[in-house]
Design an enzyme around this catalytic site. Structure first.
Site, PDB file in Angstrom:
ATOM      1  N   ASN A  19       1.366 -13.069  -2.334  1.00  0.00           N
ATOM      2  CA  ASN A  19       0.752 -13.402  -1.041  1.00  0.00           C
ATOM      3  C   ASN A  19      -0.757 -13.251  -1.225  1.00  0.00           C
ATOM      4  OD1 ASN A  19      -0.291 -10.767  -0.106  1.00  0.00           O
ATOM      5  ND2 ASN A  19       1.859 -10.148  -0.038  1.00  0.00           N
ATOM      6  N   ASN A  68      11.904  -5.510   4.658  1.00  0.00           N
ATOM      7  CA  ASN A  68      12.441  -6.728   4.073  1.00  0.00           C
ATOM      8  C   ASN A  68      13.859  -6.580   3.524  1.00  0.00           C
ATOM      9  OD1 ASN A  68       9.155  -7.024   3.046  1.00  0.00           O
ATOM     10  ND2 ASN A  68      10.083  -8.542   4.375  1.00  0.00           N
ATOM     11  N   ARG A  87      10.824  -9.991  -6.370  1.00  0.00           N
ATOM     12  CA  ARG A  87      11.431  -9.015  -5.442  1.00  0.00           C
ATOM     13  C   ARG A  87      12.963  -9.090  -5.436  1.00  0.00           C
ATOM     14  NH1 ARG A  87       8.678  -7.733   0.209  1.00  0.00           N
ATOM     15  NH2 ARG A  87      10.028  -5.941  -0.157  1.00  0.00           N
ATOM     16  N   ARG A 138       8.346 -17.533   3.785  1.00  0.00           N
ATOM     17  CA  ARG A 138       9.282 -16.708   3.019  1.00  0.00           C
ATOM     18  C   ARG A 138      10.740 -16.940   3.393  1.00  0.00           C
ATOM     19  NH1 ARG A 138       7.142 -12.211   0.476  1.00  0.00           N
ATOM     20  NH2 ARG A 138       5.079 -12.712  -0.283  1.00  0.00           N
ATOM     21  N   HIS A 167       4.760 -13.301   6.895  1.00  0.00           N
ATOM     22  CA  HIS A 167       5.997 -12.767   7.474  1.00  0.00           C
ATOM     23  C   HIS A 167       5.795 -12.682   8.986  1.00  0.00           C
ATOM     24  CE1 HIS A 167       7.520 -10.414   3.680  1.00  0.00           C
ATOM     25  NE2 HIS A 167       8.326 -11.445   3.908  1.00  0.00           N
ATOM     26  N   ASP A 169       6.545 -10.398  10.961  1.00  0.00           N
ATOM     27  CA  ASP A 169       6.101  -9.069  11.420  1.00  0.00           C
ATOM     28  C   ASP A 169       4.620  -8.801  11.146  1.00  0.00           C
ATOM     29  OD1 ASP A 169       6.042  -8.398   8.725  1.00  0.00           O
ATOM     30  OD2 ASP A 169       7.549  -6.811   8.862  1.00  0.00           O
ATOM     31  N   ALA A 255      -1.242  -4.857  -0.733  1.00  0.00           N
ATOM     32  CA  ALA A 255      -0.013  -5.578  -1.107  1.00  0.00           C
ATOM     33  C   ALA A 255       0.415  -6.541  -0.002  1.00  0.00           C
ATOM     34  CB  ALA A 255       1.119  -4.589  -1.380  1.00  0.00           C
ATOM     35  N   CYS A 261       6.007  -2.919   7.969  1.00  0.00           N
ATOM     36  CA  CYS A 261       6.637  -3.319   6.701  1.00  0.00           C
ATOM     37  C   CYS A 261       7.236  -2.128   5.961  1.00  0.00           C
ATOM     38  CB  CYS A 261       5.619  -3.956   5.768  1.00  0.00           C
ATOM     39  SG  CYS A 261       4.701  -5.328   6.422  1.00  0.00           S
TER      40      CYS A 261
HETATM   41  N1  ARG Z   1       3.988  -7.478  -1.295  1.00  0.00           N
HETATM   42  C1  ARG Z   1       5.053  -7.669  -0.355  1.00  0.00           C
HETATM   43  C2  ARG Z   1       5.462  -9.136  -0.343  1.00  0.00           C
HETATM   44  O1  ARG Z   1       4.616  -9.980  -0.501  1.00  0.00           O
HETATM   45  C3  ARG Z   1       4.662  -7.207   1.013  1.00  0.00           C
HETATM   46  C4  ARG Z   1       5.768  -7.234   1.996  1.00  0.00           C
HETATM   47  C5  ARG Z   1       5.345  -6.887   3.382  1.00  0.00           C
HETATM   48  N2  ARG Z   1       6.466  -6.761   4.238  1.00  0.00           N
HETATM   49  C6  ARG Z   1       6.539  -7.230   5.480  1.00  0.00           C
HETATM   50  N3  ARG Z   1       7.607  -6.975   6.166  1.00  0.00           N
HETATM   51  N4  ARG Z   1       5.595  -7.980   6.008  1.00  0.00           N
HETATM   52  O2  ARG Z   1       6.603  -9.473  -0.192  1.00  0.00           O
END
Ligand code: ARG
Length: 279
Positions: A19, A68, A87, A138, A167, A169, A255, A261
């Site tokens: 991201n 997630n 992931r 995503r 995302h 959220d 991140a 998150c």
């Molecule tokens: N580095 C993670 C990703 O890109 C961050 C996830 C953040 N989570 C969230 N629920 N927004 O997947």
């Protein structure tokens, strides 16, 4: 009692870029990350939440973002099907933890089809009886409808149009069955109209505060926890009878994540209509 799943940042770091917030050249200060995570953990515990811990796993730096792992609906956990290979190794650990703790863990419909990506509570949030589902970055829109059919709930898909708000959220946070925070710039006109028509009261976040992850809030009763850097939102929340608290989470912003998150609400979000239905 509110129950929240967290995962300590033992192996958290920026090891890849999936991201626009992530830059492998910008290292995480591990000591500071542990301090920030521990402070959030303590605040949530002191707010009356029971915090369950999922063990960290070496080589899975983003496992710390438990939001997630899955979408929780009563005793069902709809597991993620991560879009990025980096992931995908998290899911066996999420499945094992959720099954060991009484959830029926199910894969999202769509077989192994990568096109049916789904990133759990990061992209699927209940506000009242409706499941709002972020898609395009995503998670998949058709996949969200299939999940709605599986659970027997209405889904309203919201297209995410900005790479920084990848995302749901990161740009939308239900506070109660009738109220939510949102950042309008993360949605298209249609998405904004859907939100305006289907959520009783929307609290708008300005761009600079949205970029400080203002919308990525954890709600426990009337208490709302966010990263620092969103005083405007906190004023609005206080005016609506909420008790906002800021806690620094800058190491996790590196991140692309923040307070919400780092958590997965196991007993249903405050805003989920089904939570009070007694079933
Ligand atoms: N580095 C993670 C990703 O890109 C961050 C996830 C953040 N989570 C969230 N629920 N927004 O997947």
């Amino acid at each position: 009692m509110p129950r929240i799943l967290m995962c300590p940042p033992d192996f958290f770091g920026i090891e890849y870029e999936i991201n626009p917030w992530m830059n492998v050249q910008v290292a995480v200060d591990h000591t500071l990350a542990v301090e920030q995570w521990t402070a959030l953990h303590t605040l949530l515990r002191d707010a009356g939440a029971e915090i369950a811990l999922q063990p960290a796993v070496e080589g899975l730096p983003d496992l710390v973002f438990t939001a997630n792992a899955a979408l929780i609906y009563k005793q069902t956990a709809v597991l993620a099907r991560f879009k990025h290979q980096q992931r995908q190794g998290e899911t066996p650990h999420d499945r094992a933890w959720l099954e060991a703790h009484g959830f029926q863990a199910v894969d999202p419909p769509g077989g192994d089809e990568a096109a049916r990506a789904f990133e759990g509570a990061g992209d699927a949030l209940f506000c009242g009886d409706t499941l709002f589902a972020g898609y395009r970055k995503r998670s998949d829109a058709a996949g969200a409808q299939e999940i709605g059919a599986l659970l027997g709930v209405r889904v309203l898909p919201l297209e995410l149009v900005s790479d920084h708000f990848y995302h749901l959220d990161t740009c939308f946070c239900p506070l109660s069955p009738e109220e939510a925070i949102y950042y309008p710039g993360a949605f298209d006109d249609y998405g904004r109209r859907v939100l305006q028509a289907s959520v009783g009261k929307l609290i708008e976040v300005e761009e600079d505060e949205a970029r400080a992850f203002a919308c990525n809030a954890v709600v426990v009763g009337r208490r709302v926890f966010t990263n620092t850097g969103c005083p405007g939102l906190h004023d609005r929340l206080a005016g609506e009878g909420y008790q906002p608290t800021a806690t620094p989470l800058g190491e996790f912003v590196k991140a692309g994540g923040s307070a919400k998150c780092l958590t997965l609400r196991l007993d249903g979000e405050e805003a989920a209509g089904w939570r009070d239905s007694g079933s």
